[in-house]
Design a protein around this motif. Structure first.
Motif, PDB file in Angstrom:
ATOM      1  N   VAL A  78       8.535   6.257  -3.969  1.00 47.56           N
ATOM      2  CA  VAL A  78       8.795   4.898  -3.463  1.00 47.56           C
ATOM      3  C   VAL A  78      10.049   5.441  -2.659  1.00 47.56           C
ATOM      4  CG1 VAL A  78       8.839   2.789  -3.462  1.00 47.56           C
ATOM      5  CG2 VAL A  78       6.884   3.603  -4.799  1.00 47.56           C
ATOM      6  N   ILE A  79      10.025   4.385  -1.371  1.00 42.19           N
ATOM      7  CA  ILE A  79      11.809   4.456  -0.964  1.00 42.19           C
ATOM      8  C   ILE A  79      11.610   3.826  -1.091  1.00 42.19           C
ATOM      9  CG2 ILE A  79      13.084   6.205   0.635  1.00 42.19           C
ATOM     10  CD1 ILE A  79      10.647   8.794   0.825  1.00 42.19           C
ATOM     11  N   ALA A  93      17.452  11.941  -1.865  1.00 41.16           N
ATOM     12  CA  ALA A  93      16.524  10.617  -2.892  1.00 41.16           C
ATOM     13  C   ALA A  93      15.283  11.591  -2.597  1.00 41.16           C
ATOM     14  CB  ALA A  93      16.105   8.917  -1.810  1.00 41.16           C
ATOM     15  N   ILE A  94      14.527  12.292  -1.758  1.00 41.93           N
ATOM     16  CA  ILE A  94      13.735  13.562  -1.524  1.00 41.93           C
ATOM     17  C   ILE A  94      13.524  14.659  -3.284  1.00 41.93           C
ATOM     18  CG2 ILE A  94      12.243  14.733  -0.223  1.00 41.93           C
ATOM     19  CD1 ILE A  94      13.087  13.190   2.511  1.00 41.93           C
ATOM     20  N   ALA A  95      14.947  14.864  -2.087  1.00 42.65           N
ATOM     21  CA  ALA A  95      14.896  15.998  -3.914  1.00 42.65           C
ATOM     22  C   ALA A  95      14.466  15.438  -5.489  1.00 42.65           C
ATOM     23  CB  ALA A  95      16.261  16.521  -3.770  1.00 42.65           C
ATOM     24  N   LEU A 125       7.826  10.456   7.311  1.00 43.27           N
ATOM     25  CA  LEU A 125       7.773  10.635   5.239  1.00 43.27           C
ATOM     26  C   LEU A 125       6.896   9.372   5.310  1.00 43.27           C
ATOM     27  CD1 LEU A 125      11.485  10.237   5.240  1.00 43.27           C
ATOM     28  CD2 LEU A 125      10.452  11.956   4.609  1.00 43.27           C
ATOM     29  N   ARG A 126       5.591   8.473   5.856  1.00 42.45           N
ATOM     30  CA  ARG A 126       4.979   7.750   5.015  1.00 42.45           C
ATOM     31  C   ARG A 126       4.255   7.869   5.501  1.00 42.45           C
ATOM     32  NH1 ARG A 126       1.663   5.254   9.389  1.00 42.45           N
ATOM     33  NH2 ARG A 126       2.127   5.599  11.396  1.00 42.45           N
ATOM     34  N   GLU A 127       3.634   9.951   5.436  1.00 47.31           N
ATOM     35  CA  GLU A 127       2.239  10.350   5.257  1.00 47.31           C
ATOM     36  C   GLU A 127       2.870  10.781   4.089  1.00 47.31           C
ATOM     37  OE1 GLU A 127       1.828  13.784   7.503  1.00 47.31           O
ATOM     38  OE2 GLU A 127       1.799  13.031   9.018  1.00 47.31           O
ATOM     39  N   ASN A 128       3.916  11.196   3.304  1.00 53.55           N
ATOM     40  CA  ASN A 128       3.932  11.245   1.614  1.00 53.55           C
ATOM     41  C   ASN A 128       4.588  10.011   0.548  1.00 53.55           C
ATOM     42  OD1 ASN A 128       3.135  13.753   2.320  1.00 53.55           O
ATOM     43  ND2 ASN A 128       4.610  14.320   3.903  1.00 53.55           N
ATOM     44  N   TYR A 129       4.828   9.068   1.382  1.00 53.07           N
ATOM     45  CA  TYR A 129       5.295   8.356   0.194  1.00 53.07           C
ATOM     46  C   TYR A 129       5.145   6.880   0.553  1.00 53.07           C
ATOM     47  CZ  TYR A 129       9.103  12.286  -0.109  1.00 53.07           C
ATOM     48  OH  TYR A 129       9.126  13.481   0.013  1.00 53.07           O
ATOM     49  N   PRO A 149       0.842  -1.188   0.067  1.00 51.18           N
ATOM     50  CA  PRO A 149       0.073   0.113  -0.148  1.00 51.18           C
ATOM     51  C   PRO A 149       0.515   1.565   0.503  1.00 51.18           C
ATOM     52  CG  PRO A 149       0.042  -0.675   1.945  1.00 51.18           C
ATOM     53  CD  PRO A 149       1.095  -1.883   1.312  1.00 51.18           C
ATOM     54  N   ASP A 150       0.025   2.394  -0.178  1.00 49.32           N
ATOM     55  CA  ASP A 150       1.366   3.253  -0.564  1.00 49.32           C
ATOM     56  C   ASP A 150       0.502   4.187   0.562  1.00 49.32           C
ATOM     57  OD1 ASP A 150       2.186   5.450  -1.614  1.00 49.32           O
ATOM     58  OD2 ASP A 150       0.688   6.411  -2.675  1.00 49.32           O
ATOM     59  N   ARG A 151       1.805   4.657   0.919  1.00 47.84           N
ATOM     60  CA  ARG A 151       1.920   5.870   2.430  1.00 47.84           C
ATOM     61  C   ARG A 151       2.071   4.946   4.244  1.00 47.84           C
ATOM     62  NH1 ARG A 151       0.214  10.966   0.109  1.00 47.84           N
ATOM     63  NH2 ARG A 151      -0.363  11.291  -1.904  1.00 47.84           N
TER      64      ARG A 151
END
Ligand SMILES: Nc1ncnc2c1ncn2[C@@H]1O[C@H](COP(=O)(O)OP(=O)(O)O)[C@@H](O)[C@H]1O
Ligand SMILES: [Mg+2]
Lengths: 229, 270
Positions: free
Chosen positions: B187-188, B180-182, B212-216, B46-48
């Motif tokens: 997906v990370i 990585a975020i830049a 980070l999991r709020e957005n990735y 799942p996402d996020r």
């Protein structure tokens, strides 16, 4: 997932869990003796068990403290997971119930001394019978605990209704008897306390059944839990 | 092995997933020079949220991660079959540019690997090559924003021109995450990101992962059961190239269904 029979890679960790279970079994045995002694004292109208019971009570309390220490140590040093986690948590809960049962059994033994001053009464037979049922409940659930069997635990859990019914019937009967004959009020109060303590012990036995069920199956023991196969 | 069948026709989902599926694998098999490393892995990630991959060394966790950004393409003798989709798009499709894919699927390794450049340039590198900034001001803003999201800004704001390698291990790992975020990944992937870090640096990374999991969509490989339990919402257990069990992290750590999972997480002989 049922309990694993495979050994831990870290031997000392497996040994610590085994020792926790052994200590819990010993504590259960001691508490069972407490209850049996107390009920026998009532049946035999024996006023002389208080000293012996007080002695064992100290042992029971010390064992609970010891189990708490072991559980704390396991959490801090081993971070138990899955079945080990459930076992550790359940051991802690069960030790608390056993300590309470020990305490209630001690109270019953003290009441036996008070009751020995009165002539034998029919009501005493009735409370002894309730006592026999509760002893059986405790015995079965502790046996199930030592072999991690859920089926007897479920039976004990279901049979608690019968304990409650018998307790309620006893109370009703006593209220009537004491109303009819005021000389029964004094011993009747002692008998009522014994009966109430037995009913409470029955509840603790069902708590142990619940903890054991959760330990083995990871599911709560509920009214719609089917009998184990 | 019965696993091959069971996982080729049943798709592992973690259960009560509230987030839409971000990564979908079906029957993914990987072999290296004919030697099977992953057997018919099917999973919905799942996402996020954070999904932890656990399992003994060599069970195929890193291999699976490498499928997601096509790093296996670069390995001689590696063969990947099956379907792997991110947002419904086939990763292995000829039309997918691996360079673009790798920006979308960021990767953080066990050993922090900052470029031998300044802190600023480490983060600015990706946005520059992907043309994400039209001016120096925009690039500055991306660098600051990424470093803030990685929880590193306050510690490095006054020395952006220092070499990335001058930072502590934990800071370097957060720098790599900022890098990585830049480039706006979705997906990370993190392959044992804390193995080389002390407990405080580890706690900071775990806190960062939780933010980070709020957005990735985050997938983390970890050898620490406690870490998997602390940071993830789903956990997947791999064993000898098979996805043995996948579920909510709470279920996996309190009530695993498969004896192999149980033996592994409780530290027993399997
Ligand atoms: N580049 C490679 N070349 C050949 N075999 C590899 C390569 N990478 C991994 N393998 C093999 O694939 C299997 C899975 O490895 P890997 O995915 O690294 O496991 P994990 O990350 O779970 O420790 C192992 O048997 C390993 O030896
Ligand atoms: Mg690996």
């Amino acid at each position: 997932m049922a309990l694993s029979k495979t050994a831990h890679i870290v031997t000392a960790y497996g040994e610590e869990l085994d020792q926790l279970n052994d200590e819990l079994a010993r504590m259960g045995g001691l508490v069972e003796t407490q209850l049996t002694t107390a009920i026998n004292a009532i049946a035999r109208r024996d006023a002389g068990v208080a000293g012996e019971v007080r002695q064992r009570e100290k042992q029971v309390n010390a064992m609970q403290v010891d189990i708490e220490k072991r559980v704390l140590r396991l959490f801090a040093l081993r971070q138990p997971m899955a079945t080990d986690l459930r076992m550790t948590i359940s051991a802690l809960k069960i030790s608390t119930d056993l300590e309470r049962i020990g305490d209630l059994a001690k109270n019953i033994a003290y009441r036996a001394k008070d009751l020995s001053a009165y002539p034998a009464l029919g009501l005493m037979d009735r409370v002894e019978r309730l006592g026999a049922i509760v002893i059986q409940q405790l015995h079965v659930v502790l046996d199930a605990l030592s072999s991690f069997e859920v089926e007897p635990a479920i039976r004990v859990w279901r049979a608690d209704d019968e304990v409650d019914e018998r307790y309620n019937a006893l109370v009703r009967e006593m209220l009537i008897s004491m109303g009819e004959d005021s000389s029964l009020v004094e011993p009747g109060v002692h008998i009522l306390f014994v009966a109430k303590n037995l009913e409470r012990i029955g509840d603790h036995a069902t708590n142990i059944a619940e903890a054991l069920h959760f330990m083995v199956t990871a599911a709560p023991l509920e009214a719609d839990t089917p009998p184990a196969s | 092995m019965p696993d091959n069948q069971s996982h080729s026709d049943s798709i592992a989902g973690a259960g009560e997933a509230e987030q839409p599926v971000k990564v979908q694998a079906r029957d993914v098999c990987v072999s290296y020079s004919g030697k099977q490393a992953l057997n018919h892995v099917s999973i919905d990630v799942p996402d996020r949220s954070v999904t932890a991959f656990i399992g003994p060394s060599g069970c195929g966790k890193s291999t699976f991660l490498r499928c997601l950004n096509r790093m296996n393409d670069t390995i001689e003798g590696a063969r990947v079959t099956g379907s792997l989709k991110i947002d419904g798009l086939e990763v292995n499709d000829k039309s997918v540019d691996p360079v673009v894919l790798r920006a979308n699927v960021g990767m953080v390794f066990q050993k922090p690997n900052p470029f031998p450049k300044s802190i600023y340039d480490n983060v600015a590198y990706g946005p520059r090559i992907h043309g994400l900034a039209l001016s120096k001001d925009e690039l500055d803003a991306i660098v600051e924003d990424s470093l803030r999201k990685a929880g590193l800004w306050d510690e490095v704001a006054d020395r952006l021109n220092h070499p990335g390698t001058s930072l502590s291990g934990g800071q370097q790992q957060r720098l790599v995450i900022a890098r990585a975020i830049a480039v706006n990944p979705e997906v990370i992937l993190m392959d044992e990101p804390c193995s080389a870090l002390d407990p405080i640096a580890t706690a900071k990374i775990e806190e960062l992962i939780d933010e980070l999991r709020e957005n990735y969509c985050i997938i983390i490989v970890t050898h620490s059961m406690q870490q998997a339990a602390r940071v993830s919402q789903q956990t997947a257990f791999f064993h000898m190239g098979n996805l043995v069990e996948y579920g909510t992290t709470e279920d996996i750590f309190t009530n695993p269904r498969d004896p192999r999972t149980q033996d592994y997480i409780t530290g027993r002989f399997g």
